[in-house]
Write a protein that holds these residues in place. Sequence first.
Motif: not given
Length: 158
Positions: A88, A106, A110
């Motif tokens: 992240k 991420k 996500e």
Amino acid sequence: MIEIERKFLVTQDTFKELAHSNTRIVQGFLNTNPERTVRIRIKGNSAFLTIKGISNESGLSRFEWEREITIEEAESLLALCEPGVIDKVRFEVEIGDHLYEVDVFKGANEGLVVAEIELKSEDEFFEKPNWIGEEVTGDIKYYNSQLSKKPYTTWAFD
């Protein structure tokens, strides 16, 4: 060593304009039991070993112990972690007298954006900016340790 923290979903990305820093964080967990989570984190050029206890009944407070370790130690320990690495970018945003840490996840998480604010007491007043949405404090599925096991992209949405 008690951490008092509230956690919120973020509804818009205007916080990025207000951020004074952003840092990539990669972390794994040696133990994801909510009663005693053990985390290894690399945050920018620093690394940490953190142990967190179980949350109190309100979900606002829990024991936290953290020590800085070397990047090399963290990389070695990450290799021992349970499956599921958290990746992240953390944005730091000052609002009034408080610091919001906004995590943009991420990889397998996500699409999830969460803001946390640490407080001195459970009933301390703080300003809520317009990009703050639903409060998810105490909802275990938003704990990073749980996101490592059941990532956001696997959740069923209506």
